[in-house]
Design a protein around this motif. Sequence first.
Motif, PDB file in Angstrom:
ATOM      1  N   SER A  12     -29.587 -13.380  10.670  1.00 47.59           N
ATOM      2  CA  SER A  12     -28.714 -13.129   9.517  1.00 47.59           C
ATOM      3  C   SER A  12     -29.522 -12.882   8.251  1.00 47.59           C
ATOM      4  O   SER A  12     -29.137 -12.074   7.405  1.00 47.59           O
ATOM      5  CB  SER A  12     -27.772 -14.315   9.300  1.00 47.59           C
ATOM      6  OG  SER A  12     -26.895 -14.470  10.396  1.00 47.59           O
ATOM      7  N   LEU A  13     -30.650 -13.571   8.115  1.00 43.58           N
ATOM      8  CA  LEU A  13     -31.472 -13.427   6.920  1.00 43.58           C
ATOM      9  C   LEU A  13     -32.408 -12.229   6.983  1.00 43.58           C
ATOM     10  O   LEU A  13     -32.691 -11.596   5.971  1.00 43.58           O
ATOM     11  CB  LEU A  13     -32.293 -14.704   6.686  1.00 43.58           C
ATOM     12  CG  LEU A  13     -31.482 -15.954   6.324  1.00 43.58           C
ATOM     13  CD1 LEU A  13     -32.406 -17.167   6.257  1.00 43.58           C
ATOM     14  CD2 LEU A  13     -30.749 -15.771   5.005  1.00 43.58           C
ATOM     15  N   LEU A  14     -32.913 -11.917   8.180  1.00 46.81           N
ATOM     16  CA  LEU A  14     -33.933 -10.869   8.303  1.00 46.81           C
ATOM     17  C   LEU A  14     -33.388  -9.537   8.806  1.00 46.81           C
ATOM     18  O   LEU A  14     -34.015  -8.501   8.619  1.00 46.81           O
ATOM     19  CB  LEU A  14     -35.044 -11.340   9.251  1.00 46.81           C
ATOM     20  CG  LEU A  14     -35.847 -12.546   8.776  1.00 46.81           C
ATOM     21  CD1 LEU A  14     -36.780 -13.026   9.872  1.00 46.81           C
ATOM     22  CD2 LEU A  14     -36.628 -12.211   7.520  1.00 46.81           C
ATOM     23  N   ALA A  37     -21.701  -6.093   2.934  1.00 46.53           N
ATOM     24  CA  ALA A  37     -21.800  -6.608   1.567  1.00 46.53           C
ATOM     25  C   ALA A  37     -22.738  -7.808   1.500  1.00 46.53           C
ATOM     26  O   ALA A  37     -23.544  -7.923   0.571  1.00 46.53           O
ATOM     27  CB  ALA A  37     -20.413  -6.989   1.047  1.00 46.53           C
ATOM     28  N   VAL A  38     -22.650  -8.694   2.465  1.00 44.72           N
ATOM     29  CA  VAL A  38     -23.554  -9.849   2.515  1.00 44.72           C
ATOM     30  C   VAL A  38     -24.991  -9.372   2.671  1.00 44.72           C
ATOM     31  O   VAL A  38     -25.911  -9.880   2.033  1.00 44.72           O
ATOM     32  CB  VAL A  38     -23.169 -10.795   3.667  1.00 44.72           C
ATOM     33  CG1 VAL A  38     -24.236 -11.873   3.857  1.00 44.72           C
ATOM     34  CG2 VAL A  38     -21.819 -11.435   3.408  1.00 44.72           C
ATOM     35  N   ARG A  39     -25.182  -8.390   3.515  1.00 42.11           N
ATOM     36  CA  ARG A  39     -26.502  -7.822   3.775  1.00 42.11           C
ATOM     37  C   ARG A  39     -27.133  -7.262   2.503  1.00 42.11           C
ATOM     38  O   ARG A  39     -28.340  -7.324   2.325  1.00 42.11           O
ATOM     39  CB  ARG A  39     -26.356  -6.708   4.815  1.00 42.11           C
ATOM     40  CG  ARG A  39     -27.634  -6.021   5.239  1.00 42.11           C
ATOM     41  CD  ARG A  39     -27.289  -4.808   6.089  1.00 42.11           C
ATOM     42  NE  ARG A  39     -26.663  -3.761   5.299  1.00 42.11           N
ATOM     43  CZ  ARG A  39     -25.961  -2.762   5.808  1.00 42.11           C
ATOM     44  NH1 ARG A  39     -25.760  -2.695   7.106  1.00 42.11           N
ATOM     45  NH2 ARG A  39     -25.449  -1.831   5.030  1.00 42.11           N
ATOM     46  N   ILE A  48     -25.264 -17.172   3.538  1.00 41.74           N
ATOM     47  CA  ILE A  48     -25.360 -17.363   4.982  1.00 41.74           C
ATOM     48  C   ILE A  48     -25.261 -18.834   5.338  1.00 41.74           C
ATOM     49  O   ILE A  48     -24.556 -19.222   6.275  1.00 41.74           O
ATOM     50  CB  ILE A  48     -26.684 -16.769   5.519  1.00 41.74           C
ATOM     51  CG1 ILE A  48     -26.678 -15.245   5.405  1.00 41.74           C
ATOM     52  CG2 ILE A  48     -26.923 -17.188   6.961  1.00 41.74           C
ATOM     53  CD1 ILE A  48     -25.625 -14.555   6.248  1.00 41.74           C
ATOM     54  N   LEU A  49     -25.970 -19.694   4.594  1.00 39.35           N
ATOM     55  CA  LEU A  49     -25.924 -21.127   4.877  1.00 39.35           C
ATOM     56  C   LEU A  49     -24.536 -21.706   4.634  1.00 39.35           C
ATOM     57  O   LEU A  49     -24.098 -22.613   5.336  1.00 39.35           O
ATOM     58  CB  LEU A  49     -26.957 -21.858   4.025  1.00 39.35           C
ATOM     59  CG  LEU A  49     -28.423 -21.603   4.402  1.00 39.35           C
ATOM     60  CD1 LEU A  49     -29.347 -22.179   3.336  1.00 39.35           C
ATOM     61  CD2 LEU A  49     -28.748 -22.204   5.766  1.00 39.35           C
TER      62      LEU A  49
END
Length: 209
Positions: free
Chosen positions: A59-61, A153-155, A166-167
């Motif tokens: 999710s982060l990378l 959008a989060v990306r 994400i957390l």
Amino acid sequence: MSDTTALTWLDGRDVPAERLYGAADETAALIARCLSGEEAAYIALYDLHSGMVYRLAYSLLQSQQDAEEVLQDSFEYAFRRLDRFDARKSAFKTWLYRITVSRCRNKRRRKWLPSFSLNGDESPDYEQRHSDQEPLPDERAMLNEQQRAVWSAVRDLSPKLREVAILRYYGGLAYAEIGEVLEIPPKTAESRMRLAHKALRERLSGLVE
């Protein structure tokens, strides 16, 4: 946009309480067995938490290869330092998330810092976009148009805001826990979440009510 409905597919808060408590008890027992030198317990502990760690890293990378490398690196580090884990100070999930986020940051820094150019982005650590920034293949078919838009959008959030979002959404962590993972005050985590939510509302204006 509601704080929960739009990102339901990312939300870890849907896990029944009995599963969470059961996993905590199982984790404590496995850690004790690991520290006693039982090799099979390390494998079981990895199997219990590796999915959670991989999804956070991905999710982060937004890269399957990078997420897999972070997954292995995070557990290698965690197992070496397992005797330093103190359940009185934090949950194992929180401790493991902190390790994972740290390694994601290192991965992103090594990958992007050498090629960063001043192109008007909001900050030097703004992550460049890639065509593979999308949900895992087995999830794409499960997402409707609105959910795909939310993921996009989060990306597009800056790394700091994305970490908190994400957390919060996927990990289901309280602000105190997010602060512990990111090593920032809970109020800072809450402030970043407000900024992330504001940015998401702006990006999704007209699509999500």
